[in-house]
Scaffold this active site. Structure first.
Site, short mmCIF file in Angstrom:
data_model
loop_
_atom_site.label_atom_id
_atom_site.label_comp_id
_atom_site.label_asym_id
_atom_site.label_seq_id
_atom_site.Cartn_x
_atom_site.Cartn_y
_atom_site.Cartn_z
N TYR A 1 1.06 -1.73 0.40
CA TYR A 1 0.23 -0.01 0.09
C TYR A 1 0.87 1.38 0.03
O TYR A 1 1.97 1.12 0.41
CB TYR A 1 -0.53 0.30 1.00
N GLU B 1 -19.68 3.23 21.60
CA GLU B 1 -20.65 3.33 20.43
C GLU B 1 -21.25 4.73 20.71
O GLU B 1 -21.57 5.87 19.87
CB GLU B 1 -21.48 2.42 20.60
#
Ligand code: ZN
Ligand code: ZN
Length: 410
Positions: A302, A388
């Site tokens: 990458y 969350e």
């Protein structure tokens, strides 16, 4: 506008968390994200826009703003990217939505990225009358393995209409609400290499008749470790590691073949070139000196993610200015949980990790930033977890950044 974004992200918060849990519970490995991709498509189906499948599991959802651009102004096209794949790790975090797929886990937060980008699409859709331009929402496969971003580019996601700017975020095991948003290079370029050393087999009682590939491999490994100290500019940043050694079949036989495999990580093109060059020279020179041979093969990995200086400056300033508002209604364990002032850091060190968003940042102006979602287990570990309550913060930052970057700049 911020008030509207706060209200909309609150309205969608439960749906977003529910979607994230569904994806978390049913993690899928790179390039087989069929169920995740279906969930995304279902969630987007009620929104105005054009949905295309790219490759087997990638989704490109294109939405056009509903506001006419000012006379003489050019539309901007912004691509927002989320990755969908999980990792081959057995989850150790106990929850009602723990992974049901044995040995597979969302240990890098891509479940959050996917659910977040659905939330961003919902909010952008509700705000359509207030922006002009085009937003392409990309849900890509295979970030962890197999360069999914490159496949998406080959599938045409940056064209027709051409993307002016790409934006992505990554949740991180950092203090909750901490944002890292740097200019320039932020992740390493990673390249693999394989050295195949060939010698000559012999009985170990007559070593003089053979050429010991294991002995050659030992010398090569030691010599490779001097590249950093002796061939690179001391101010450059790079790592070189041999991670796999294989060869030999019996204790009493001189091995005729050894394979070394490793990885190079670098933050600049010059170091990358020097390391690759030196690996080839050192390994073939040493093998030759001992009478053997060494074949050296590099595999491009990458490329580095490089952030647009201008986009980083604009979005960094915007997030700093609006930070207190963006976190004002987020539940925190304690009032001092997040640092409020100075929570947007723009001079963090680049990391030596690789990220396939680099393929996109090579092609178009890009911005990639990190958001802290709690110091639980490290990324790629069985104890990785996120708070969350901070997902809506991710959504807010992305909507705000996208709207800002779509404004025409001279
Ligand atoms: Zn990862
Ligand atoms: Zn990741």
């Amino acid at each position: 506008m911020i008030d509207k974004i706060l209200n909309l992200t609150n309205e969608y918060e439960n749906d977003t968390v529910e979607l994230r849990r569904k994806i978390h519970q049913n993690p899928e490995l790179s390039h087989v994200e069929y169920q995740t991709s279906r969930l995304v498509a279902e969630s987007l189906s009620k929104l105005d826009g054009n949905l295309e499948l790219v490759g087997d599991t990638g989704i490109l959802f294109t939405m056009e703003g509903g506001k006419a651009p000012e006379p003489g102004q050019k539309y901007k096209t912004v691509l927002l990217r989320a990755d969908m794949d999980a990792l081959p790790i057995e989850e150790q975090v106990e929850s009602e939505f723990k992974s049901r797929n044995k040995g597979i886990m969302h240990a890098c937060g891509h479940d959050v990225h996917t659910a977040n980008l659905v939330a961003v699409a919902r909010v952008m859709s509700r705000l359509r009358g207030e922006w002009s331009g085009i937003v392409k929402f990309l849900y890509q496969p295979g970030e962890e393995r197999g360069a999914g971003a490159r496949r998406m580019i080959e599938g045409g996601v940056l064209l027709d209409p051409d993307v002016d700017l790409a934006l992505a975020l990554h949740v991180m095991p950092m203090d909750k609400g901490l944002v890292h948003l740097n200019q320039g290079i932020i992740t390493a370029c990673s390249d693999g290499f394989t050295l195949t050393i060939r010698g000559k087999s012999a009985h170990s009682r007559k070593p003089q008749q053979g050429i010991d590939a294991i002995n050659i491999a030992g010398h090569i490994i030691v010599a490779l470790n001097s590249i950093q100290g002796r061939n690179l500019d001391p101010f450059s940043t790079a790592t070189l590691s041999v991670g796999m050694v294989s060869g030999g079949n019996a204790t009493n036989v001189i091995a005729d073949m050894v394979q070394l495999k490793g990885i190079i990580r670098s933050l600049d093109g010059r170091s990358r070139e020097v390391i690759r060059d030196q690996i080839a020279k050192i390994s073939s020179g040493i093998a030759k000196a001992f009478g053997g041979e060494c074949e050296c093969v590099f595999k491009d990995g990458y490329p580095s993610v490089s952030n647009s200086k201008e986009a980083a400056r604009i979005v960094g300033g915007l997030l700093k200015d609006s930070y207190n508002e963006l976190v004002s209604d987020i539940d925190m364990d304690s009032p001092g949980e997040t640092c409020l002032e100075g929570c947007v850091i723009q001079d963090a060190q680049p990391v030596m990790a690789a990220e396939d968003f680099g393929f996109i940042s090579q092609r178009v102006e890009s911005l990639y930033y990190k958001v802290g979602t709690g110091n639980y287990g490290p990324g790629h570990s069985p104890t990785f977890d996120v708070d969350e309550r901070w997902i809506k913060f991710c959504t807010r930052t992305m909507v705000l950044a996208c709207l800002k970057l779509m404004e025409v700049r001279e």
